[in-house]
Write a protein that holds these residues in place. Structure first.
Motif, PDB file in Angstrom:
ATOM      1  N   THR A 155       0.946  -1.119  -0.337  1.00 33.48           N
ATOM      2  CA  THR A 155      -0.097  -0.363  -0.081  1.00 33.48           C
ATOM      3  C   THR A 155       0.587   1.043   0.040  1.00 33.48           C
ATOM      4  O   THR A 155       0.755   2.222  -0.799  1.00 33.48           O
ATOM      5  N   VAL A 156       1.898   1.535   0.988  1.00 30.25           N
ATOM      6  CA  VAL A 156       3.172   2.350   0.626  1.00 30.25           C
ATOM      7  C   VAL A 156       3.455   2.593  -0.582  1.00 30.25           C
ATOM      8  O   VAL A 156       3.799   4.169  -1.226  1.00 30.25           O
ATOM      9  N   GLU A 157       3.783   1.935  -1.608  1.00 32.05           N
ATOM     10  CA  GLU A 157       4.547   1.547  -2.632  1.00 32.05           C
ATOM     11  C   GLU A 157       2.720   1.727  -3.465  1.00 32.05           C
ATOM     12  O   GLU A 157       3.877   3.067  -4.484  1.00 32.05           O
ATOM     13  N   ALA A 158       2.032   1.952  -3.031  1.00 30.18           N
ATOM     14  CA  ALA A 158       0.871   2.085  -4.303  1.00 30.18           C
ATOM     15  C   ALA A 158       0.579   3.358  -4.134  1.00 30.18           C
ATOM     16  O   ALA A 158       0.545   4.474  -4.706  1.00 30.18           O
ATOM     17  N   VAL A 159       0.782   4.348  -2.888  1.00 33.02           N
ATOM     18  CA  VAL A 159       0.229   5.253  -1.947  1.00 33.02           C
ATOM     19  C   VAL A 159       1.496   6.120  -3.317  1.00 33.02           C
ATOM     20  O   VAL A 159       1.640   7.709  -3.440  1.00 33.02           O
ATOM     21  N   ALA A 160       2.497   6.117  -3.169  1.00 30.16           N
ATOM     22  CA  ALA A 160       3.902   6.233  -3.738  1.00 30.16           C
ATOM     23  C   ALA A 160       4.049   6.479  -5.138  1.00 30.16           C
ATOM     24  O   ALA A 160       4.259   8.020  -5.059  1.00 30.16           O
ATOM     25  N   ASP A 161       3.329   5.813  -5.788  1.00 30.20           N
ATOM     26  CA  ASP A 161       3.613   5.624  -7.254  1.00 30.20           C
ATOM     27  C   ASP A 161       2.292   7.195  -6.745  1.00 30.20           C
ATOM     28  O   ASP A 161       2.915   6.956  -8.701  1.00 30.20           O
ATOM     29  N   ASP A 162       0.757   6.739  -6.436  1.00 33.91           N
ATOM     30  CA  ASP A 162      -0.173   7.581  -6.743  1.00 33.91           C
ATOM     31  C   ASP A 162       0.439   9.304  -7.029  1.00 33.91           C
ATOM     32  O   ASP A 162      -0.322  10.065  -7.755  1.00 33.91           O
ATOM     33  N   LEU A 163       1.325   9.414  -5.766  1.00 33.27           N
ATOM     34  CA  LEU A 163       1.547  10.864  -5.730  1.00 33.27           C
ATOM     35  C   LEU A 163       2.168  11.778  -6.804  1.00 33.27           C
ATOM     36  O   LEU A 163       2.025  13.155  -7.378  1.00 33.27           O
ATOM     37  N   GLY A 164       2.705  10.290  -7.964  1.00 30.23           N
ATOM     38  CA  GLY A 164       3.003  11.001  -9.484  1.00 30.23           C
ATOM     39  C   GLY A 164       4.569  11.436  -9.380  1.00 30.23           C
ATOM     40  O   GLY A 164       5.011  11.849  -8.001  1.00 30.23           O
ATOM     41  N   PRO A 165       5.387  12.405 -10.064  1.00 28.94           N
ATOM     42  CA  PRO A 165       6.689  12.200 -10.630  1.00 28.94           C
ATOM     43  C   PRO A 165       6.869  13.827  -9.893  1.00 28.94           C
ATOM     44  O   PRO A 165       8.012  14.492  -9.937  1.00 28.94           O
ATOM     45  N   ALA A 166       5.467  14.474  -9.204  1.00 28.23           N
ATOM     46  CA  ALA A 166       6.117  16.069  -9.046  1.00 28.23           C
ATOM     47  C   ALA A 166       6.299  16.217  -7.545  1.00 28.23           C
ATOM     48  O   ALA A 166       6.547  16.998  -7.281  1.00 28.23           O
ATOM     49  N   VAL A 167       6.002  15.026  -6.738  1.00 21.90           N
ATOM     50  CA  VAL A 167       7.301  14.600  -5.029  1.00 21.90           C
ATOM     51  C   VAL A 167       7.594  13.604  -5.637  1.00 21.90           C
ATOM     52  O   VAL A 167       8.055  12.394  -6.027  1.00 21.90           O
ATOM     53  N   ASP A 168       8.401  13.668  -5.319  1.00 18.19           N
ATOM     54  CA  ASP A 168       9.904  13.433  -4.891  1.00 18.19           C
ATOM     55  C   ASP A 168       9.808  12.175  -4.144  1.00 18.19           C
ATOM     56  O   ASP A 168      10.323  12.661  -2.740  1.00 18.19           O
ATOM     57  N   VAL A 169       9.685  11.210  -4.245  1.00 17.71           N
ATOM     58  CA  VAL A 169       9.417   9.927  -2.918  1.00 17.71           C
ATOM     59  C   VAL A 169      10.783   8.900  -4.154  1.00 17.71           C
ATOM     60  O   VAL A 169       9.883   7.643  -4.350  1.00 17.71           O
ATOM     61  N   ALA A 170      12.018   9.066  -4.234  1.00 18.49           N
ATOM     62  CA  ALA A 170      12.748   8.124  -4.915  1.00 18.49           C
ATOM     63  C   ALA A 170      11.705   6.727  -4.822  1.00 18.49           C
ATOM     64  O   ALA A 170      12.199   5.931  -5.923  1.00 18.49           O
ATOM     65  N   ASP A 171      12.886   6.309  -3.566  1.00 12.81           N
ATOM     66  CA  ASP A 171      12.066   5.061  -2.964  1.00 12.81           C
ATOM     67  C   ASP A 171      11.875   4.778  -1.452  1.00 12.81           C
ATOM     68  O   ASP A 171      12.458   5.170  -0.689  1.00 12.81           O
ATOM     69  N   PRO A 172      10.409   4.325  -1.991  1.00 17.05           N
ATOM     70  CA  PRO A 172       9.040   4.309  -1.294  1.00 17.05           C
ATOM     71  C   PRO A 172      10.133   3.501   0.589  1.00 17.05           C
ATOM     72  O   PRO A 172       9.517   4.065   1.601  1.00 17.05           O
ATOM     73  N   VAL A 173      10.750   2.795   0.545  1.00 16.88           N
ATOM     74  CA  VAL A 173      11.797   2.199   1.543  1.00 16.88           C
ATOM     75  C   VAL A 173      12.295   2.817   2.088  1.00 16.88           C
ATOM     76  O   VAL A 173      12.255   3.101   3.511  1.00 16.88           O
ATOM     77  N   ASP A 174      12.707   3.607   1.549  1.00 18.21           N
ATOM     78  CA  ASP A 174      14.078   4.235   2.148  1.00 18.21           C
ATOM     79  C   ASP A 174      12.759   5.616   3.254  1.00 18.21           C
ATOM     80  O   ASP A 174      13.445   5.794   3.940  1.00 18.21           O
ATOM     81  N   ALA A 175      11.910   6.011   2.427  1.00 17.30           N
ATOM     82  CA  ALA A 175      11.438   6.766   3.213  1.00 17.30           C
ATOM     83  C   ALA A 175      11.065   6.397   4.466  1.00 17.30           C
ATOM     84  O   ALA A 175      10.612   6.810   5.278  1.00 17.30           O
ATOM     85  N   LEU A 176      10.120   5.402   4.284  1.00 20.42           N
ATOM     86  CA  LEU A 176      10.064   4.384   5.252  1.00 20.42           C
ATOM     87  C   LEU A 176      10.375   4.626   6.572  1.00 20.42           C
ATOM     88  O   LEU A 176      10.832   5.151   8.010  1.00 20.42           O
ATOM     89  N   HIS A 177      11.483   4.254   6.203  1.00 18.60           N
ATOM     90  CA  HIS A 177      12.954   4.065   7.449  1.00 18.60           C
ATOM     91  C   HIS A 177      13.048   5.228   8.021  1.00 18.60           C
ATOM     92  O   HIS A 177      13.136   5.132   8.921  1.00 18.60           O
TER      93      HIS A 177
END
Length: 1010
Positions: A574-596
């Motif tokens: 779900t975290v990855e799906a949400v991050a993907d839906d945020l789109g390229p305008a939002v810089d979440v290069a790696d959701p796993v790193d962001a989670l950490h």
């Protein structure tokens, strides 16, 4: 205080002269003795009885401490399994109770069953703690000093070691241990006071030891001062008074009471010196060296941190670098200051460097230099500080490091290289990632799950903290007068955060608890009411959370906000799906790193076992406000609805197959999200989500104790907005199944017939499988087994999940109808189809049906089938099959003559069905249990049970023919009660409620079980 090596109070080791103890009980002559003031011991008629096993010993301790009161079964289960009770917890409890009765031997009747709980009947003094309390009460009754001293010695001699030490993992007994220790300290003080009143000399050593054991206990300290003065040691007495004044100010942040000043005046005036004072002796109590430390203000009680405190102390003594991490408001500073203020643990003088006001990383070293008073010129570096402390033995507490973490890390690593004698304890919302760092992450305090057991509330750390904070502002606050529902909601919505609890508790000084609950929506902005707080970030919860939020990068903030609509948390997918839906305008290069990162700064909590990430309620409230402020709320909620529907469909598709166990866990983990999605979907007109979630989860819920999901279908079927919806037929069919599950067979049939009518003449098998299945169930419970079998076979044609479960249902009905040959044929067809599906629930159900086919001809073989069904069902999470197979198992055991085992099973099952709301199964079980009670000679209770079952609308039909071909039991009331008593029994049945009759039946069953 170190409790680990104490066996006798130092006060009680001297002056053994005996005086008759008029309040003492001669415990040696008591028939039963339970001793908890030391390792648990049980003596029955003078013989010591070994009580093996942690849980059985815990059970005895809980019952003994209840002082003759009934202890509910739920409370005992929580005590025996404080972390995670097993699925069969009630049955396991029964087993431990039964074995404990065996230990009591000839006094087994002292352990009594009362309703839903147990009572251990103890006479005065049979519990050593009770004897100690009685002696303590007698001391306060104005006894002469000599007699009071004798009573005090007798009470303290009851201690054989630390009380309840072996039960520290049981929250309720841990709380009790604190109260028992307080009693022991009071008795020590009472004995010292009595000895002083008798004019006894030579007690200074005892009073000094007592003071060392409880250095912040005022009464003990004052008694030590009086003992010194009584021996003419005025200077030592004044020094001891000053030492206590310094300790209580520096270590507790409090001012001593006026009693200390009055005593100092008396000592200085010579009012307490002996009539002919000898020259003062040399002091035997050296003044401890001064320790540099920040003045520790009292920020409320330190509750529920015993394990974390012990772990931090252990790590500091062996590794020297520990970071206390956790969300803002969780109590990191409070715990670190408590450790720093303790002169015994970790055994180093301590200095506290508060970095909250340090606004730039380059100023960290200067703050340390200033606080420690180091003589370093210019802008000192981390290495220079380490060099200056190279010979020091010191504990340095770096408080509030998160906003200057890089500078703090460099300082910590420099100290590790160049100052081997310096230990560092840091507090930070994120770990420092320093070399050699050990992280202890503080979690919120434990919160009650619900309000069903108010008597057990004080076992929870959050409750204890709330009460302590409330009483600091309203001393007469009484938990017993508070509404438990209000308190539970307040604590749950504050996530057990100590700061939030403090903010809410201070409100009870000016308003009732129910008003505090109603104002929780403003909890983020409640102020502490302490204008002198050093850290501005701690003035409100909003400020606390915002200070952590501001540490994040913009992409991390965006991801965190996107997760705010998920009250039940999210898994990685779900975290990855949400991050993907945020789109390229939002810089979440790696959701796993962001989670950490989000977990590391304590804004997101992680469960590494389940793989889920969750926001605390207060953090989520802050983020929802941020979504509203930024105009992002609508898009975030739409994204949330889409994801919940996707997850529900995926779970529903996979839960009745080989992945059933994993999907069962996933379903339960997502329930909070599904609930919230239904609420949001209504406000946003997303009927596709309402309908989609309900239908996706419907089949999986049939096999599980998930009444809430059944209610969703019933609620949706009555919603006018459903009229004309493309899935109206399916929803009404699902509602029919839900009505059947709760025992409303008439409504189930009505809804099924409505679904068939809505489908019309051109209905597809997929539309009809639900209503046909419902009509088959209704026919089965009402005894029309031929029609039930026909309908169940037809219902299988339109099912999405290919399996032979409905063939097994048809086999069951056919067997009950007496056609065993046809039943065998249907079940043999079902087995390979079920194996191909890989569904554990269906396999367990087939094993149960196999047992039913053998029940009337070979009960012993049937028992094996039922046990297999129960084992498979438990693995799959299929509570329904566990229940029906257990009913059949108990009936088979009755046929085989094993009445005690069957009676235990029936008692547990009546509890299960009442709790889960399966009305049809409840009354089927009740009728079968009535047969056992009749066989055991308890005819009146059996008759009452049958009379009540006969008038229940959800009860399954039973008669001599049905009983002959099934595990259902038929007993005629006329055969149980003589004709002349029948009228009075019927009158009693009319007078009692169904619940009262079931309670009586359970009590009778447990009596049969022994």
């Amino acid at each position: 205080m170190n409790r680990g090596n104490r066996e006798k109070s130092p006060v009680q080791l001297r002056h053994r002269r005996r005086v008759p103890d008029p309040a003492a009980v001669d415990r040696t002559s008591l028939p039963l003795r339970v001793d908890l003031l030391g390792p648990l011991a049980l003596r029955v008629r003078g013989t010591e009885v070994d009580v093996p096993g942690v849980r059985r010993r815990t059970l005895l301790a809980l019952l003994a401490l209840a002082a003759g009161r009934v202890v509910g079964a739920d409370r005992l289960v929580d005590g025996l399994w404080p972390d995670a009770p097993p699925d069969n917890a009630v049955q396991a409890l029964y087993s431990h109770v039964s074995r404990l009765r065996g230990h009591l031997g000839p006094l087994a009747d002292r352990l009594e069953r009362h309703g839903g709980g147990y009572l251990l009947r103890l006479e005065p003094g049979e519990l050593d703690l009770d004897a100690a309390r009685r002696l303590g009460t007698a001391i306060g009754d104005g006894r002469p000093p000599v007699e009071a001293a004798a009573l005090g010695r007798a009470a303290l001699e009851l201690w054989r070691g630390p009380a309840l030490e072996e039960f520290r993992a049981v929250p309720e007994l841990e709380v009790e241990a604190v109260a028992v220790e307080e009693l022991r300290l009071r008795l020590v003080d009472d004995l010292l006071e009595a000895r002083l009143a008798t004019g006894e000399h030579g007690i200074v050593v005892d009073s000094a030891r007592a003071t060392a054991a409880a250095p912040l206990r005022e009464r003990t300290a004052l008694l030590h001062v009086r003992a010194l003065a009584a021996e003419g040691r005025t200077a030592d007495a004044m020094a001891a008074a000053q030492d206590f004044r310094r300790r209580v100010i520096e270590e507790a942040g409090l001012d001593p009471s006026p009693a200390l000043a009055e005593l100092e005046q008396q000592v200085a005036a010579g009012g307490l010196a002996p009539a002919s004072a000898a020259p003062p002796a040399a002091s035997t109590t050296p003044t401890p060296p001064s320790r540099p430390a920040r003045r520790v203000r009292s920020e409320g009680p330190l509750v529920g941190r015993r394990h974390e405190r012990a772990e931090v102390t252990r790590l500091l003594s062996t590794h020297g670098m520990v970071t206390l991490a956790g969300p803002g408001g969780v109590g990191k500073t409070r715990l670190s200051l408590d450790i720093a203020a303790d002169p015994h643990e970790p055994g180093l003088p301590a200095v506290v460097v508060d970095l909250a006001a340090v606004d730039r990383p380059e100023r960290v070293c200067q703050a340390v230099v200033t606080t420690l008073g180091l003589r370093l010129d210019g802008d000192a570096t981390a290495d220079e500080i380490a060099g200056a402390l190279s010979e020091a033995h010191l504990l340095v507490v770096l408080d509030n490091c998160e906003h200057v973490s890089d500078a703090a890390r460099r300082l910590v690593e420099a100290l590790g290289r160049g100052a081997a004698g310096v230990a560092v304890l840091a507090t930070s919302r994120a770990s420092l990632n320093a070399a050699g760092e050990y992280v202890v992450r503080l979690q919120p305090l434990s919160v009650p799950r619900d309000a069903t057991d108010p008597a057990a509330f004080d076992r929870h750390d959050a409750v204890r903290a709330f009460v302590e904070h409330a009483r600091r502002r309203r001393p007469d606050f009484d938990l017993a007068t508070a509404d438990p529902d209000d308190l539970v909601e307040v604590l749950q919505r504050l996530d057990g955060l100590p700061l939030g609890i403090e903010l809410a508790a201070r409100q009870v000084a000016v308003m009732p608890l129910r008003d505090v609950r109603e104002r929780l929506s403003r909890a983020l902005d409640l102020a502490t009411g302490r204008g002198d707080r050093d850290d501005e970030r701690q003035r409100t919860l909003r400020a606390t959370i915002d200070s952590s939020y501001c540490l994040l990068a913009p992409g991390e903030q965006a991801l965190l906000r996107a997760l705010a609509p998920f009250p039940g948390g999210a898994d990685l997918a779900t975290v990855e799906a949400v991050a993907d839906d945020l789109g390229p305008a939002v810089d979440v290069a790696d959701p796993v790193d962001a989670l950490h990162r989000l977990v590391d700064v304590s804004l997101l909590t992680a469960d590494p076992v389940s793989g889920r990430y969750r926001l605390l309620y207060t953090v989520r409230a802050f983020l929802l406000d941020e979504l509203t402020r930024l105009g992002e709320l609508e898009r975030a909620e739409e994204r949330f609805l889409d994801r919940c529907l996707t997850v529900a469909v995926d779970v529903g598709r996979r839960i009745m197959g080989p992945e059933e166990v994993a999907m069962d866990a996933h379903l339960r983990a997502e329930l909070d999200n599904f609930r919230a999605a239904r609420d949001v979907a209504r406000t946003r007109g997303r009927d596709d989500v309402l309908v989609g979630i309900t239908l996706a989860l419907e089949e999986g819920s049939i096999w599980r104790d998930l009444r809430e999901l059944w209610a969703w279908a019933l609620e949706l079927a009555d919603d006018p907005r459903l009229a004309g919806h493309e899935s109206e037929v399916e929803v009404v069919g699902a509602a029919g199944e839900a009505a059947r599950l709760v025992g409303d067979l008439d409504r189930a049939r009505t809804l099924a017939e409505r679904a068939i009518a809505l489908a019309g003449p051109d209905a597809t098998p997929a539309q009809l499988h639900r209503p046909l299945r419902v009509l088959g169930s209704v026919a089965h419970f009402r005894g029309d087994f031929a029609r039930a079998a026909e309908l169940w076979v037809r219902s299988g044609e339109g099912r999405r999940v290919v399996s032979g479960a409905w063939l097994a249902s048809a086999a069951l009905a056919t067997a009950y109808g007496g056609d065993h040959e046809r039943a065998r044929e249907l079940l043999d067809r079902a087995h390979p189809a079920i194996r191909r599906s890989g569904c554990g629930s269906h396999a367990a159900f087939a094993a149960y049906v196999e047992g039913e086919l053998r029940a009337t001809t070979s009960p012993a073989e049937a028992v094996g089938c039922y046990l297999e069904a129960i084992e498979m069902a438990r693995r799959a999470g299929t509570t329904f099959v566990v229940g029906v197979a257990s009913v059949a198992l108990a009936s088979a055991r009755t046929r085989l003559g094993d009445l005690p085992a069957a009676a235990r099973d029936f008692a547990e099952l009546l509890d299960l069905w009442q709790r889960t709301g399966h009305a049809t199964q409840l009354w089927t079980t009740a009728r079968n249990a009535a047969g056992l009670l009749a066989e055991a000679g308890r005819h009146r209770t059996a008759a009452l049970l049958l009379m009540v079952a006969d008038v229940q609308p959800g009860a399954a039909a039973v008669g001599p023919s049905i009983a002959r071909h099934s595990s259902r039991v038929y007993v005629s009331v006329d055969d149980l009660v003589p004709a002349q008593e029948l009228t009075s029994v019927r009158a009693e049945a009319d007078r009692l409620t169904a619940g009262e009759v079931l309670d009586r039946a359970r009590a009778e069953l447990m009596a049969v079980a022994g």
